[in-house]
Design a protein around this motif. Structure first.
Motif, PDB file in Angstrom:
ATOM      1  N   TYR A  63     -12.294  61.419 -48.080  1.00  0.00           N
ATOM      2  CA  TYR A  63     -13.213  62.457 -47.404  1.00  0.00           C
ATOM      3  C   TYR A  63     -12.840  62.927 -46.354  1.00  0.00           C
ATOM      4  O   TYR A  63     -12.169  62.144 -45.403  1.00  0.00           O
ATOM      5  CB  TYR A  63     -14.752  62.073 -47.584  1.00  0.00           C
ATOM      6  N   LYS A  64     -13.252  64.155 -45.971  1.00  0.00           N
ATOM      7  CA  LYS A  64     -12.777  64.752 -44.720  1.00  0.00           C
ATOM      8  C   LYS A  64     -13.965  65.742 -44.307  1.00  0.00           C
ATOM      9  O   LYS A  64     -14.755  66.206 -45.087  1.00  0.00           O
ATOM     10  CB  LYS A  64     -11.613  65.517 -44.677  1.00  0.00           C
ATOM     11  N   ILE A  65     -14.116  66.176 -42.758  1.00  0.00           N
ATOM     12  CA  ILE A  65     -15.063  66.772 -42.441  1.00  0.00           C
ATOM     13  C   ILE A  65     -14.318  68.090 -41.936  1.00  0.00           C
ATOM     14  O   ILE A  65     -13.284  68.030 -41.427  1.00  0.00           O
ATOM     15  CB  ILE A  65     -15.838  66.206 -41.132  1.00  0.00           C
ATOM     16  N   CYS A  66     -15.000  69.410 -42.019  1.00  0.00           N
ATOM     17  CA  CYS A  66     -14.031  70.684 -41.483  1.00  0.00           C
ATOM     18  C   CYS A  66     -15.423  71.289 -40.986  1.00  0.00           C
ATOM     19  O   CYS A  66     -16.451  71.332 -41.330  1.00  0.00           O
ATOM     20  CB  CYS A  66     -13.367  71.295 -42.200  1.00  0.00           C
ATOM     21  N   GLN A  67     -15.082  72.170 -39.942  1.00  0.00           N
ATOM     22  CA  GLN A  67     -15.966  73.385 -39.508  1.00  0.00           C
ATOM     23  C   GLN A  67     -15.254  74.759 -39.684  1.00  0.00           C
ATOM     24  O   GLN A  67     -13.993  74.980 -39.500  1.00  0.00           O
ATOM     25  CB  GLN A  67     -16.217  72.839 -37.973  1.00  0.00           C
ATOM     26  N   SER A  68     -16.142  75.725 -40.142  1.00  0.00           N
ATOM     27  CA  SER A  68     -15.709  77.244 -39.949  1.00  0.00           C
ATOM     28  C   SER A  68     -15.193  77.516 -38.871  1.00  0.00           C
ATOM     29  O   SER A  68     -15.663  77.286 -37.782  1.00  0.00           O
ATOM     30  CB  SER A  68     -16.964  77.935 -40.293  1.00  0.00           C
ATOM     31  N   PRO A  69     -13.891  78.260 -38.808  1.00  0.00           N
ATOM     32  CA  PRO A  69     -13.599  79.020 -39.808  1.00  0.00           C
ATOM     33  C   PRO A  69     -12.529  78.344 -40.874  1.00  0.00           C
ATOM     34  O   PRO A  69     -11.860  78.928 -41.804  1.00  0.00           O
ATOM     35  CB  PRO A  69     -12.726  80.061 -39.221  1.00  0.00           C
ATOM     36  N   GLN A  70     -12.447  76.745 -40.556  1.00  0.00           N
ATOM     37  CA  GLN A  70     -11.479  76.206 -41.752  1.00  0.00           C
ATOM     38  C   GLN A  70     -12.018  76.200 -43.150  1.00  0.00           C
ATOM     39  O   GLN A  70     -13.430  76.423 -43.077  1.00  0.00           O
ATOM     40  CB  GLN A  70     -11.386  74.850 -41.095  1.00  0.00           C
ATOM     41  N   LYS A  71     -11.467  75.867 -44.013  1.00  0.00           N
ATOM     42  CA  LYS A  71     -11.704  75.733 -45.438  1.00  0.00           C
ATOM     43  C   LYS A  71     -11.599  74.357 -45.926  1.00  0.00           C
ATOM     44  O   LYS A  71     -10.321  73.620 -45.202  1.00  0.00           O
ATOM     45  CB  LYS A  71     -11.263  76.767 -46.495  1.00  0.00           C
ATOM     46  N   ILE A 128     -20.402  73.438 -40.548  1.00  0.00           N
ATOM     47  CA  ILE A 128     -19.862  71.909 -40.702  1.00  0.00           C
ATOM     48  C   ILE A 128     -20.129  71.525 -42.084  1.00  0.00           C
ATOM     49  O   ILE A 128     -21.212  71.708 -42.521  1.00  0.00           O
ATOM     50  CB  ILE A 128     -20.354  70.919 -39.591  1.00  0.00           C
ATOM     51  N   CYS A 129     -19.104  71.029 -42.453  1.00  0.00           N
ATOM     52  CA  CYS A 129     -19.289  70.368 -43.820  1.00  0.00           C
ATOM     53  C   CYS A 129     -18.236  69.269 -44.058  1.00  0.00           C
ATOM     54  O   CYS A 129     -17.397  69.225 -43.354  1.00  0.00           O
ATOM     55  CB  CYS A 129     -18.641  71.493 -45.196  1.00  0.00           C
TER      56      CYS A 129
END
Length: 163
Positions: A12-20, A41-42
């Protein structure tokens, strides 16, 4: 900064907009996205099996199992990123019957077991599943955009959809 974060199988990984964030090749594996609209954040988990307790010798990779991977992702989102659990939403894709559709043996239907375990855990945390594309007999590739909260799904022979 890379625009698209790639999540491998049993990770699993976490990212934050503007990343996808994306993962490829969800067959019986399940892709679970937990996200917070207000922060962008997702997290995205690509989980292979429902329960680490059924295969004790395999506990070396916690991200392989729904019970441990989702717990770790949920904990990181709520503790490290300080997202209140009440703001988390979920989108789910995958869990296909890749081999079980040819057999009446329910043990082979790992996809359904993964879906059931994800539903159970998300219900326990009171995280609402906003949309899902699960089951059937085909694999999926998914990409989540935390800015729009759209989950793009590509399926060989079926086409593309957005949930």
């Amino acid at each position: 900064m890379d625009d698209i974060i790639r999540v491998g199988m049993a990770d699993y990984k976490i990212c934050q907009s503007p990343q996808k964030i994306t993962t490829l090749g969800l067959g019986s594996c399940l892709g679970v996205v937990l996200y917070d609209k207000s922060t962008g954040i997702c997290g995205l988990a690509h989980v292979m099996l429902p329960d680490s307790n059924n295969i004790p010798a395999q506990k070396s990779n916690r991200f392989k199992f729904m019970d441990t991977c989702l717990l770790d992702m949920y904990t990181e989102l709520t503790e490290k990123y300080s997202i209140p659990p009440s703001r988390l939403l979920a989108k789910v894709a995958g869990g296909a019957k890749m081999f079980a559709h040819k057999s009446k043996n329910s043990i082979l239907n790992v996809g359904d077991q993964n879906i059931e375990k994800a539903h159970e855990m998300l219900a326990k945390w009171r995280i609402r599943i906003v949309a899902e594309d699960t089951g059937d007999i085909y694999g999926r590739t998914i990409l989540f955009d935390p800015e729009s909260c759209d989950l793009h799904i590509k399926t060989v022979g079926v086409g593309e959809s957005v949930i």
